[in-house]
Design a protein around this motif. Structure first.
Motif, PDB file in Angstrom:
ATOM      1  N   PHE A  95       0.841  -1.205   0.000  1.00  0.00           N
ATOM      2  CA  PHE A  95       0.000   0.000   0.000  1.00  0.00           C
ATOM      3  C   PHE A  95       0.869   1.245   0.000  1.00  0.00           C
ATOM      4  O   PHE A  95       1.843   1.338   0.741  1.00  0.00           O
ATOM      5  CB  PHE A  95      -0.855  -0.022   1.276  1.00  0.00           C
ATOM      6  CG  PHE A  95      -1.693   1.206   1.518  1.00  0.00           C
ATOM      7  CD1 PHE A  95      -2.662   1.615   0.621  1.00  0.00           C
ATOM      8  CD2 PHE A  95      -1.535   1.949   2.682  1.00  0.00           C
ATOM      9  CE1 PHE A  95      -3.455   2.734   0.864  1.00  0.00           C
ATOM     10  CE2 PHE A  95      -2.318   3.069   2.949  1.00  0.00           C
ATOM     11  CZ  PHE A  95      -3.284   3.465   2.026  1.00  0.00           C
ATOM     12  N   TYR A 100       1.299  10.062  -1.969  1.00  0.00           N
ATOM     13  CA  TYR A 100       2.600   9.707  -2.538  1.00  0.00           C
ATOM     14  C   TYR A 100       2.488   8.874  -3.819  1.00  0.00           C
ATOM     15  O   TYR A 100       3.501   8.372  -4.319  1.00  0.00           O
ATOM     16  CB  TYR A 100       3.422   8.955  -1.491  1.00  0.00           C
ATOM     17  CG  TYR A 100       3.754   9.808  -0.289  1.00  0.00           C
ATOM     18  CD1 TYR A 100       4.722  10.806  -0.368  1.00  0.00           C
ATOM     19  CD2 TYR A 100       3.071   9.643   0.917  1.00  0.00           C
ATOM     20  CE1 TYR A 100       5.020  11.605   0.722  1.00  0.00           C
ATOM     21  CE2 TYR A 100       3.356  10.445   2.015  1.00  0.00           C
ATOM     22  CZ  TYR A 100       4.331  11.418   1.909  1.00  0.00           C
ATOM     23  OH  TYR A 100       4.628  12.219   2.991  1.00  0.00           O
ATOM     24  N   ARG A 103       4.256   8.573  -8.379  1.00  0.00           N
ATOM     25  CA  ARG A 103       5.555   9.247  -8.433  1.00  0.00           C
ATOM     26  C   ARG A 103       6.686   8.220  -8.375  1.00  0.00           C
ATOM     27  O   ARG A 103       7.805   8.558  -8.030  1.00  0.00           O
ATOM     28  CB  ARG A 103       5.671  10.260  -7.295  1.00  0.00           C
ATOM     29  CG  ARG A 103       4.653  11.404  -7.458  1.00  0.00           C
ATOM     30  CD  ARG A 103       4.516  12.233  -6.215  1.00  0.00           C
ATOM     31  NE  ARG A 103       5.729  12.997  -5.934  1.00  0.00           N
ATOM     32  CZ  ARG A 103       5.923  13.684  -4.806  1.00  0.00           C
ATOM     33  NH1 ARG A 103       4.987  13.694  -3.864  1.00  0.00           N
ATOM     34  NH2 ARG A 103       7.022  14.359  -4.619  1.00  0.00           N
ATOM     35  N   LEU A 105       7.056   5.703  -6.339  1.00  0.00           N
ATOM     36  CA  LEU A 105       7.439   5.163  -5.026  1.00  0.00           C
ATOM     37  C   LEU A 105       7.088   3.683  -4.905  1.00  0.00           C
ATOM     38  O   LEU A 105       7.907   2.885  -4.432  1.00  0.00           O
ATOM     39  CB  LEU A 105       6.740   5.962  -3.906  1.00  0.00           C
ATOM     40  CG  LEU A 105       7.021   5.468  -2.489  1.00  0.00           C
ATOM     41  CD1 LEU A 105       8.508   5.582  -2.160  1.00  0.00           C
ATOM     42  CD2 LEU A 105       6.189   6.254  -1.467  1.00  0.00           C
ATOM     43  N   GLN A 125      -3.210 -10.210  -7.168  1.00  0.00           N
ATOM     44  CA  GLN A 125      -4.176  -9.113  -7.087  1.00  0.00           C
ATOM     45  C   GLN A 125      -5.581  -9.673  -7.158  1.00  0.00           C
ATOM     46  O   GLN A 125      -5.846 -10.635  -7.891  1.00  0.00           O
ATOM     47  CB  GLN A 125      -3.993  -8.118  -8.251  1.00  0.00           C
ATOM     48  CG  GLN A 125      -2.612  -7.513  -8.358  1.00  0.00           C
ATOM     49  CD  GLN A 125      -1.677  -8.352  -9.218  1.00  0.00           C
ATOM     50  OE1 GLN A 125      -2.053  -8.785 -10.306  1.00  0.00           O
ATOM     51  NE2 GLN A 125      -0.450  -8.567  -8.747  1.00  0.00           N
ATOM     52  N   ALA A 134      -2.399  -3.450 -13.209  1.00  0.00           N
ATOM     53  CA  ALA A 134      -1.573  -2.650 -14.130  1.00  0.00           C
ATOM     54  C   ALA A 134      -0.247  -2.289 -13.460  1.00  0.00           C
ATOM     55  O   ALA A 134       0.829  -2.383 -14.080  1.00  0.00           O
ATOM     56  CB  ALA A 134      -2.329  -1.396 -14.549  1.00  0.00           C
ATOM     57  N   TRP A 136       1.344  -3.856 -10.965  1.00  0.00           N
ATOM     58  CA  TRP A 136       2.255  -4.987 -10.760  1.00  0.00           C
ATOM     59  C   TRP A 136       2.824  -5.500 -12.076  1.00  0.00           C
ATOM     60  O   TRP A 136       3.985  -5.913 -12.140  1.00  0.00           O
ATOM     61  CB  TRP A 136       1.570  -6.108  -9.958  1.00  0.00           C
ATOM     62  CG  TRP A 136       1.476  -5.724  -8.514  1.00  0.00           C
ATOM     63  CD1 TRP A 136       0.351  -5.472  -7.793  1.00  0.00           C
ATOM     64  CD2 TRP A 136       2.583  -5.503  -7.611  1.00  0.00           C
ATOM     65  NE1 TRP A 136       0.679  -5.101  -6.511  1.00  0.00           N
ATOM     66  CE2 TRP A 136       2.015  -5.121  -6.369  1.00  0.00           C
ATOM     67  CE3 TRP A 136       3.962  -5.583  -7.738  1.00  0.00           C
ATOM     68  CZ2 TRP A 136       2.833  -4.823  -5.262  1.00  0.00           C
ATOM     69  CZ3 TRP A 136       4.764  -5.295  -6.638  1.00  0.00           C
ATOM     70  CH2 TRP A 136       4.189  -4.921  -5.420  1.00  0.00           C
ATOM     71  N   THR A 138       3.550  -3.689 -14.690  1.00  0.00           N
ATOM     72  CA  THR A 138       4.618  -2.745 -15.041  1.00  0.00           C
ATOM     73  C   THR A 138       5.848  -2.963 -14.166  1.00  0.00           C
ATOM     74  O   THR A 138       6.985  -3.023 -14.645  1.00  0.00           O
ATOM     75  CB  THR A 138       4.099  -1.303 -14.854  1.00  0.00           C
ATOM     76  OG1 THR A 138       2.994  -1.100 -15.721  1.00  0.00           O
ATOM     77  CG2 THR A 138       5.181  -0.275 -15.164  1.00  0.00           C
TER      78      THR A 138
HETATM   79  C1  COA Z   1      -1.079   0.166  -6.549  1.00  0.00           C
HETATM   80  C2  COA Z   1      -0.213   1.155  -5.767  1.00  0.00           C
HETATM   81  C3  COA Z   1       0.648   0.406  -4.770  1.00  0.00           C
HETATM   82  C4  COA Z   1       0.701   1.888  -6.780  1.00  0.00           C
HETATM   83  O1  COA Z   1       1.609   2.735  -6.058  1.00  0.00           O
HETATM   84  P1  COA Z   1       2.292   4.008  -6.770  1.00  0.00           P
HETATM   85  O2  COA Z   1       3.400   4.500  -5.895  1.00  0.00           O
HETATM   86  O3  COA Z   1       1.237   4.992  -7.141  1.00  0.00           O
HETATM   87  O4  COA Z   1       2.876   3.365  -8.112  1.00  0.00           O
HETATM   88  P2  COA Z   1       4.022   3.969  -9.067  1.00  0.00           P
HETATM   89  O5  COA Z   1       3.953   5.462  -9.089  1.00  0.00           O
HETATM   90  O6  COA Z   1       5.334   3.357  -8.685  1.00  0.00           O
HETATM   91  O7  COA Z   1       3.538   3.381 -10.478  1.00  0.00           O
HETATM   92  C5  COA Z   1       4.414   2.718 -11.398  1.00  0.00           C
HETATM   93  C6  COA Z   1       3.622   2.404 -12.657  1.00  0.00           C
HETATM   94  O8  COA Z   1       2.567   1.455 -12.340  1.00  0.00           O
HETATM   95  C7  COA Z   1       1.412   1.773 -13.140  1.00  0.00           C
HETATM   96  N1  COA Z   1       0.327   2.230 -12.260  1.00  0.00           N
HETATM   97  C8  COA Z   1       0.430   2.685 -10.994  1.00  0.00           C
HETATM   98  N2  COA Z   1      -0.797   2.991 -10.514  1.00  0.00           N
HETATM   99  C9  COA Z   1      -1.668   2.756 -11.496  1.00  0.00           C
HETATM  100  C10 COA Z   1      -3.076   2.900 -11.621  1.00  0.00           C
HETATM  101  N3  COA Z   1      -3.826   3.360 -10.599  1.00  0.00           N
HETATM  102  N4  COA Z   1      -3.666   2.567 -12.790  1.00  0.00           N
HETATM  103  C11 COA Z   1      -2.926   2.104 -13.837  1.00  0.00           C
HETATM  104  N5  COA Z   1      -1.593   1.929 -13.779  1.00  0.00           N
HETATM  105  C12 COA Z   1      -0.967   2.257 -12.625  1.00  0.00           C
HETATM  106  C13 COA Z   1       1.848   2.887 -14.094  1.00  0.00           C
HETATM  107  O9  COA Z   1       2.393   2.293 -15.251  1.00  0.00           O
HETATM  108  C14 COA Z   1       2.916   3.592 -13.265  1.00  0.00           C
HETATM  109  O10 COA Z   1       3.813   4.329 -14.049  1.00  0.00           O
HETATM  110  P3  COA Z   1       3.402   5.846 -14.519  1.00  0.00           P
HETATM  111  O11 COA Z   1       2.896   6.564 -13.307  1.00  0.00           O
HETATM  112  O12 COA Z   1       4.687   6.398 -15.061  1.00  0.00           O
HETATM  113  O13 COA Z   1       2.325   5.679 -15.556  1.00  0.00           O
HETATM  114  C15 COA Z   1      -1.089   2.226  -5.048  1.00  0.00           C
HETATM  115  O14 COA Z   1      -1.956   2.821  -6.003  1.00  0.00           O
HETATM  116  C16 COA Z   1      -1.926   1.660  -3.924  1.00  0.00           C
HETATM  117  O15 COA Z   1      -1.454   1.542  -2.803  1.00  0.00           O
HETATM  118  N6  COA Z   1      -3.184   1.294  -4.245  1.00  0.00           N
HETATM  119  C17 COA Z   1      -4.150   0.815  -3.245  1.00  0.00           C
HETATM  120  C18 COA Z   1      -3.731  -0.515  -2.631  1.00  0.00           C
HETATM  121  C19 COA Z   1      -3.488  -1.599  -3.650  1.00  0.00           C
HETATM  122  O16 COA Z   1      -4.246  -1.818  -4.588  1.00  0.00           O
HETATM  123  N7  COA Z   1      -2.358  -2.304  -3.424  1.00  0.00           N
HETATM  124  C20 COA Z   1      -1.957  -3.414  -4.246  1.00  0.00           C
HETATM  125  C21 COA Z   1      -2.644  -4.641  -3.787  1.00  0.00           C
HETATM  126  S1  COA Z   1      -2.232  -6.033  -4.815  1.00  0.00           S
END
Ligand code: COA
Length: 172
Positions: A95, A100, A103, A105, A125, A134, A136, A138
Motif C-alpha cells: 500500500f 505519494y 511518483r 514510489l 491481485q 496494471a 504490478w 509494469t
Molecule cells: C497500486 C499502488 C501500490 C501503486 O503505487 P504508486 O506508488 O502509485 O505506483 P508507481 O507510481 O510506482 O507506479 C508505477 C507504474 O505502475 C502503473 N500504475 C500505478 N498505478 C496505477 C493505476 N492506478 N492505474 C494504472 N496503472 C498504474 C503505471 O504504469 C505507473 O507508471 P506511470 O505513473 O509512469 O504511468 C497504489 O496505487 C496503492 O497503494 N493502491 C491501493 C492498494 C493496492 O491496490 N495495493 C496493491 C494490492 S495487490
C-alpha cells in the motif's frame, strides 16, 4: 497534487513492535481504499481489523513500513503463504498512501523489497483490482526484464491474478 517529482529518496524497513499500531491504522486506510473491490464491512468498533500479531511472533512473516522524509508513506507485508507450488515469498499486502502515489514510489519500494529477499516470489491481485494489476505488471515486468509468469487462479480459497518470478541473489 502535492508534487510531481519522482520519489527516489525513501526508506523501506522492517517495522518495530512499537510501530504495529501505525501499520494497523495504515491497513484500515488500505482496506477502505479497496472497499469497492474487497467485500468487507467495518465492525462494532468502526474498524475493518487486521491480524498483525503473527508478523511479530513468526520470523517468516515480515512487516515493512515505507517512509518518505521520515513520514509514513506506505506498507508491505510479506509471508510464506504462496498460492501455487514452487514459491518462497508471498506479498500479502502492499500500500502507498494516496499523497505519494504515481511518483514511482510503489515501483521503487517493491523493487528494493524483491532485491532484499532473493528467491522465488509470488504476487497476487484481486480480480477487480485492475489498477493494482496494471501496477504490478509494469513493476514486475521492469524488475524481471519480462521474465515472469502470470496466471489467473479461479478456484480455491484465494482467487485472482498471480505473477511468479525470481529475485536473484546478489552474492558474488
Ligand atoms: C497500486 C499502488 C501500490 C501503486 O503505487 P504508486 O506508488 O502509485 O505506483 P508507481 O507510481 O510506482 O507506479 C508505477 C507504474 O505502475 C502503473 N500504475 C500505478 N498505478 C496505477 C493505476 N492506478 N492505474 C494504472 N496503472 C498504474 C503505471 O504504469 C505507473 O507508471 P506511470 O505513473 O509512469 O504511468 C497504489 O496505487 C496503492 O497503494 N493502491 C491501493 C492498494 C493496492 O491496490 N495495493 C496493491 C494490492 S495487490
Amino acid at each position: 497534487m502535492p508534487g510531481d517529482t519522482a520519489l527516489t529518496d525513501f526508506e523501506i524497513r522492517i517495522a518495530s513492535a512499537a510501530e504495529q499500531p501505525v501499520l494497523f491504522r495504515m491497513l484500515e486506510l488500505y482496506q477502505h481504499d479497496l472497499s469497492d473491490v474487497w467485500d468487507q464491512d467495518i465492525d462494532e468498533h468502526g474498524e475493518y481489523g487486521y491480524s498483525l500479531d503473527p508478523y511479530w511472533s513468526d520470523s517468516a512473516q515480515r512487516p515493512y513500513v515505507i517512509l518518505v522524509e521520515s513520514k509514513y508513506a506506505g506498507l508491505a507485508l510479506v509471508n510464506g503463504a504462496v498460492k501455487v507450488p514452487g514459491g518462497r515469498y508471498w506479498l500479502e499486502q502492499f500500500f502507498i498512501i494516496k499523497k505519494y502515489r504515481r511518483r514511482g514510489l510503489g515501483r521503487a519500494a517493491a523493487t528494493r523489497l524483491f532485491e532484499s529477499l532473493p528467491g522465488q516470489w509470488q504476487v497476487g491481485q484481486m480480480p477487480l483490482n485492475l489498477p493494482a494489476q496494471a501496477f504490478w505488471r509494469t513493476t514486475i515486468n521492469g524488475y524481471t526484464n519480462g521474465n515472469y509468469r502470470e496466471s489467473e487462479i479461479k478456484s480455491g480459497s484465494w482467487r485472482g491474478v498471480l505473477q511468479e518470478f525470481g529475485s536473484p541473489s546478489t552474492d558474488a
